[in-house]
Design a protein around this motif. Structure first.
Motif, PDB file in Angstrom:
ATOM      1  N   PHE A  94    -128.615  62.848 -82.230  1.00 17.36           N
ATOM      2  CA  PHE A  94    -129.653  61.820 -82.395  1.00 17.36           C
ATOM      3  C   PHE A  94    -130.880  62.140 -81.547  1.00 17.36           C
ATOM      4  N   GLU A  95    -131.935  61.406 -81.835  1.00 22.18           N
ATOM      5  CA  GLU A  95    -133.136  61.501 -81.008  1.00 22.18           C
ATOM      6  C   GLU A  95    -132.907  60.728 -79.705  1.00 22.18           C
ATOM      7  N   GLU A  96    -133.684  61.068 -78.714  1.00 19.32           N
ATOM      8  CA  GLU A  96    -133.447  60.500 -77.377  1.00 19.32           C
ATOM      9  C   GLU A  96    -133.482  58.972 -77.317  1.00 19.32           C
ATOM     10  N   PRO A  97    -134.427  58.308 -77.985  1.00 20.48           N
ATOM     11  CA  PRO A  97    -134.424  56.836 -77.884  1.00 20.48           C
ATOM     12  C   PRO A  97    -133.116  56.221 -78.397  1.00 20.48           C
ATOM     13  N   VAL A  98    -132.584  56.812 -79.463  1.00 15.04           N
ATOM     14  CA  VAL A  98    -131.316  56.308 -80.010  1.00 15.04           C
ATOM     15  C   VAL A  98    -130.186  56.573 -79.012  1.00 15.04           C
ATOM     16  N   ILE A  99    -130.193  57.778 -78.474  1.00 12.54           N
ATOM     17  CA  ILE A  99    -129.147  58.126 -77.491  1.00 12.54           C
ATOM     18  C   ILE A  99    -129.226  57.179 -76.294  1.00 12.54           C
TER      19      ILE A  99
ATOM     20  N   ILE B  41    -120.564  50.922 -84.032  1.00 12.80           N
ATOM     21  CA  ILE B  41    -121.880  50.321 -84.268  1.00 12.80           C
ATOM     22  C   ILE B  41    -121.790  49.398 -85.473  1.00 12.80           C
ATOM     23  N   ASP B  42    -122.524  48.311 -85.440  1.00 10.14           N
ATOM     24  CA  ASP B  42    -122.609  47.501 -86.661  1.00 10.14           C
ATOM     25  C   ASP B  42    -124.029  47.530 -87.218  1.00 10.14           C
ATOM     26  N   ASN B  43    -124.219  46.889 -88.358  1.00 10.38           N
ATOM     27  CA  ASN B  43    -125.513  47.048 -89.036  1.00 10.38           C
ATOM     28  C   ASN B  43    -126.663  46.337 -88.332  1.00 10.38           C
ATOM     29  N   ALA B  44    -126.334  45.524 -87.335  1.00 11.45           N
ATOM     30  CA  ALA B  44    -127.405  44.909 -86.549  1.00 11.45           C
ATOM     31  C   ALA B  44    -127.756  45.778 -85.343  1.00 11.45           C
ATOM     32  N   GLY B  45    -127.071  46.891 -85.233  1.00 12.91           N
ATOM     33  CA  GLY B  45    -127.348  47.791 -84.109  1.00 12.91           C
ATOM     34  C   GLY B  45    -126.519  47.482 -82.872  1.00 12.91           C
ATOM     35  N   VAL B  46    -125.574  46.575 -83.002  1.00 14.20           N
ATOM     36  CA  VAL B  46    -124.723  46.257 -81.847  1.00 14.20           C
ATOM     37  C   VAL B  46    -123.787  47.442 -81.574  1.00 14.20           C
ATOM     38  N   VAL B  47    -123.673  47.766 -80.312  1.00 18.46           N
ATOM     39  CA  VAL B  47    -122.845  48.903 -79.903  1.00 18.46           C
ATOM     40  C   VAL B  47    -121.650  48.377 -79.113  1.00 18.46           C
ATOM     41  N   LYS B  48    -120.461  48.803 -79.499  1.00 21.60           N
ATOM     42  CA  LYS B  48    -119.260  48.369 -78.778  1.00 21.60           C
ATOM     43  C   LYS B  48    -118.341  49.553 -78.523  1.00 21.60           C
ATOM     44  N   LEU B  49    -117.735  49.511 -77.378  1.00 23.88           N
ATOM     45  CA  LEU B  49    -116.757  50.531 -77.012  1.00 23.88           C
ATOM     46  C   LEU B  49    -115.382  50.092 -77.500  1.00 23.88           C
ATOM     47  N   GLY B  50    -114.692  51.000 -78.157  1.00 20.23           N
ATOM     48  CA  GLY B  50    -113.374  50.638 -78.691  1.00 20.23           C
ATOM     49  C   GLY B  50    -112.278  51.551 -78.182  1.00 20.23           C
ATOM     50  N   ASP B  51    -111.105  51.376 -78.738  1.00 18.39           N
ATOM     51  CA  ASP B  51    -109.928  52.209 -78.494  1.00 18.39           C
ATOM     52  C   ASP B  51    -109.462  52.216 -77.044  1.00 18.39           C
ATOM     53  N   PHE B  52    -108.635  51.255 -76.753  1.00 17.13           N
ATOM     54  CA  PHE B  52    -108.087  51.176 -75.402  1.00 17.13           C
ATOM     55  C   PHE B  52    -106.681  51.739 -75.326  1.00 17.13           C
ATOM     56  N   GLY B  53    -106.395  52.604 -76.287  1.00 20.57           N
ATOM     57  CA  GLY B  53    -105.049  53.156 -76.344  1.00 20.57           C
ATOM     58  C   GLY B  53    -104.623  53.886 -75.093  1.00 20.57           C
TER      59      GLY B  53
ATOM     60  N   LEU C 166    -133.781  47.708 -81.636  1.00 16.67           N
ATOM     61  CA  LEU C 166    -135.067  48.340 -81.949  1.00 16.67           C
ATOM     62  C   LEU C 166    -134.918  49.790 -82.393  1.00 16.67           C
ATOM     63  N   THR C 167    -133.867  50.425 -81.961  1.00 14.05           N
ATOM     64  CA  THR C 167    -133.752  51.862 -82.254  1.00 14.05           C
ATOM     65  C   THR C 167    -132.723  52.184 -83.333  1.00 14.05           C
ATOM     66  N   MET C 168    -131.680  51.391 -83.410  1.00 15.26           N
ATOM     67  CA  MET C 168    -130.548  51.776 -84.245  1.00 15.26           C
ATOM     68  C   MET C 168    -130.794  51.607 -85.743  1.00 15.26           C
ATOM     69  N   LYS C 169    -131.528  50.553 -86.086  1.00 14.70           N
ATOM     70  CA  LYS C 169    -131.635  50.232 -87.512  1.00 14.70           C
ATOM     71  C   LYS C 169    -132.220  51.387 -88.315  1.00 14.70           C
ATOM     72  N   ALA C 170    -133.191  52.070 -87.701  1.00 12.83           N
ATOM     73  CA  ALA C 170    -133.849  53.167 -88.416  1.00 12.83           C
ATOM     74  C   ALA C 170    -132.860  54.257 -88.800  1.00 12.83           C
ATOM     75  N   ILE C 171    -131.868  54.471 -87.970  1.00 10.00           N
ATOM     76  CA  ILE C 171    -130.942  55.565 -88.299  1.00 10.00           C
ATOM     77  C   ILE C 171    -129.843  55.108 -89.264  1.00 10.00           C
ATOM     78  N   LEU C 172    -129.816  53.811 -89.532  1.00  8.10           N
ATOM     79  CA  LEU C 172    -128.746  53.298 -90.384  1.00  8.10           C
ATOM     80  C   LEU C 172    -129.185  53.059 -91.828  1.00  8.10           C
ATOM     81  N   THR C 173    -130.471  53.274 -92.079  1.00  9.55           N
ATOM     82  CA  THR C 173    -130.951  53.004 -93.437  1.00  9.55           C
ATOM     83  C   THR C 173    -130.531  54.122 -94.389  1.00  9.55           C
ATOM     84  N   ASP C 174    -130.407  53.744 -95.642  1.00 11.92           N
ATOM     85  CA  ASP C 174    -130.119  54.702 -96.715  1.00 11.92           C
ATOM     86  C   ASP C 174    -128.793  55.443 -96.555  1.00 11.92           C
TER      87      ASP C 174
END
Ligand SMILES: Nc1ncnc2c1ncn2[C@@H]1O[C@H](COP(=O)(O)OP(=O)(O)OP(=O)(O)O)[C@@H](O)[C@H]1O
Length: 613
Positions: A123-128, A159-171, A297-305
């Motif tokens: 990804f680009e730096e702002p997304v990262i 990630i969800d479509n609103a750009g929310v970021v969550k950490l998963g997998d507590f195995g 602000l950053t995530m939605k752009a990478i999720l389109t199309d």
């Protein structure tokens, strides 16, 4: 706690009232497969009573080396979690031989999936910046709660479509609270090779929450380049490179597109001396994160199309299968499987000490060293792909052949479809850079592609014949593909082991697998990682462990984590009596993967041979 179909109310991670979910599998309509890990399949599902879309993670309890204590431990972890950047289980329950975990559906899946499908070069730096900042907030929270995640990687950042970021997998997460001593270092070895900190790989070194900071730094590189450093190498080599090479990092020339601040932040995380790594709290104050933009602000752009998640996942499965089917090289399927193993990393360690020694003794060193050594490196070890392929496939040929045939058969009709997908995994021209990173150029067309496929939907309903043991408690675990579900589902990469009918047959097959080669790849590799977690329980130096087990090491794709650090008195009761009944069987399986030799002895031996050569 709800039992046997009872309902459990929980507050949501955001603090508002969460929807109520039942522990009745008949209330869940399983739709498409949206992810699979080393031992789990995740489905988009509809909770029929409220029509709410959720994710259901299905884990095969038969495959778990974990025992009931461990499941309780994980239930405890999940019940403690309450943070907007951490995935929380709504509820979980046992259905026949599998554990279902109901959780929020993250519509865009993992960052790894996203990169594989549309951003193979990262990804680009702002997304990262946005992704990492949210992940670091989750980490800071977990560490404050006394938890070490132990499996931080792009595949576990959702990630969800609103750009929310969550950490998963507590195995594989571990509790730092141990009989009141929250500072106690851990010695059980857990994680995913490419992401594992040197001290985690070091015998007896002990590690703590700083191991997550290392993995976080590796994840930053993964997001920047599309893959983790060393990800194309087999785990033994990754292990040696991590210990012997200078830490990987962002290169000042190659990575010109990234800011100084980003490079500096990564370098702070990837310090071999764990005491010199910053805490998550301190790292959050770094200028890189101060300047990071909110994800919305950053995530939605990478999720389109992008096609729907399930189409992407199916495409990736086809692609994985195609990699095997298309590699029709002279020495047949085994060669292809081996190459695939190189490209993906290895998803499980399933080795025999004697095989490992044999492999080490056969390694050629007639290739010039390619890797810059760390100060304390005595010799660069470069394993020739060909020799590795031949050696490690030696005894496992029949297993691998079966697997390949099954896959090839499955995929043959899909080749046209498959060729539409290209995720930049093949045909890599790789050179190891002085900073330990690979300068990898993909020859593939990396443009995103889509496919119109009709995902096979499933509607799972409980029937009278099905045994259920339910408890609506939060629980996460680590292991096990639900064989019945996989067989019904898309399973292009089915685990032939789990398809065997009888427990006896299954046990024998596992024993065979362990004798079949030092680093055999499971037939269903994790899509969640380029190398899947390695765990060792009952480890070599765990201070609380039974002394007689000190040298007992379990190495396998998804391993049980020792649960001795959990105060079970504090854990909610988990009505998993069916598990107890199965325990002799589980123990028998475990016996087959325990070696009465310390892993590190074997590694040292291998090292010695390398050095002599
Ligand atoms: N809540 C969710 N919503 C959407 N997709 C999910 C969700 N949870 C998991 N996934 C997808 O399923 C994949 C596998 O899930 P998960 O990491 O929990 O399985 P696992 O067996 O523990 O994986 P591994 O051990 O290989 O890391 C994830 O990488 C992600 O793509």
């Amino acid at each position: 706690m709800g039992r046997n179909g009872g309902v459990r109310r929980q507050s949501s991670s955001a603090g508002a009232a969460a929807p109520s979910f039942t522990a009745n599998p008949g209330d869940y309509q399983l739709m498409e497969e949206v992810g699979y890990g080393a031992h789990a399949v995740v489905y988009r599902a509809v909770f029929v009573p409220t029509n709410k879309v959720v994710a259901v993670k299905c884990l095969d309890l038969d495959q778990l080396n974990n025992n009931i204590d461990e499941i309780q431990r994980e239930a405890q972890i999940m019940s403690l979690i309450e943070h907007p950047n951490v995935i929380r289980a709504y509820c979980s329950f046992v259905v026949e031989h599998s554990l279902w975990v109901v959780m929020p559906f993250m519509t865009e899946g993992s960052c790894l999936h996203l990169m594989k499908i549309a951003y193979p070069d990262g990804f680009e730096e702002p997304v990262i910046g946005s992704i990492l900042k949210e992940t670091l907030k989750a980490l800071e929270y977990l560490h404050r709660q006394g938890q070490i995640h132990r499996d931080i990687k792009a595949g576990n950042i959702l990630i969800d479509n609103a750009g929310v970021v969550k950490l998963g997998d507590f195995g594989v997460s571990a509790c730092m609270f141990d009989r009141g001593d929250r500072q106690r270092s851990r010695n059980t070895f857990v994680g995913t090779p490419c992401w594992m900190a040197p001290e985690v790989l070091q015998p007896g070194a002990g590690y703590n929450f700083k191991a997550d900071i290392w993995s976080f730094g590796i994840t930053a590189l993964e997001l920047a380049h599309g893959h983790a450093p060393f990800s194309k190498y087999p785990p033994m080599k990754v292990l040696l490179m991590t210990l012997q090479n200078a830490p990987p990092g962002l290169d000042y020339d190659r990575d010109r597109r990234f800011s100084k601040s980003f490079k500096e932040m990564v370098a702070m995380c990837l310090v071999k001396d764990q005491t010199k790594r910053p805490t998550a709290e301190k790292l959050l104050k770094h200028s890189f994160f101060k300047n990071a933009k909110p994800p919305e602000l950053t995530m939605k752009a990478i999720l389109t199309d992008l096609p729907p998640l399930w189409d992407r996942v199916k495409a990736l499965q086809l692609k994985d299968a195609a990699q095997l089917a298309l590699k029709k090289m002279p020495s047949s399927e085994q060669e292809a499987l081996s190459l695939s193993e190189y490209q993906r990393g290895v998803s499980a360690w399933n080795f025999d000490v004697e095989d490992l020694k044999a492999q080490a003794s056969l390694i050629c060193d007639d290739e010039p060293p390619e890797i810059k050594e760390d100060e304390d490196t005595t010799r660069v070890i470069e394993v020739k792909k060909d020799s590795y392929s031949r050696n490690h496939l030696g005894k496992s040929s029949s297993t691998n052949k079966n697997v390949f045939s099954e896959r090839a058969g499955t995929t043959a009709t899909n080749l046209d479809e498959i060729e539409a997908f290209d995720f930049g995994v093949n045909n890599v021209d790789t050179k190891i850079m002085p900073n330990g990173y690979e300068n990898t150029r993909s020859e593939n067309d990396s443009s995103p592609s889509t496919s119109k496929q009709d995902p096979e939907s499933k509607h799972w309903r409980s029937t009278s014949g099905q045994k259920q043991q339910t408890s609506c408690i939060p629980a996460f675990h680590s292991g096990g593909v639900n064989s019945s579900i996989i067989e019904r589902g898309h399973g292009l990469e089915r685990d032939t082991t789990v398809q065997l009918a009888s427990d006896k047959h299954r046990t024998e097959t596992r024993r065979t697998t362990n004798l079949s080669g030092p680093l055999s790849l499971p037939t269903r590799a994790s899509a969640n990682s380029l190398s899947a977690p390695i765990r060792s329980s009952g480890g070599y130096v765990d201070s609380l462990g039974d002394k007689s087990k000190r040298n007992v090491v379990e190495i396998k794709g998804r391993f049980s984590v020792t649960s001795e650090n959990v105060d079970l008195a504090k854990v909610q009761e988990v009505p998993l009596s069916s598990l107890s009944r199965k325990s002799p069987h589980v123990r028998l399986l475990c016996t087959n993967i325990i070696y009465e030799h310390p892993f590190w002895e074997a590694t040292a031996h291998a090292n010695l041979i390398y050095d002599i050569n």
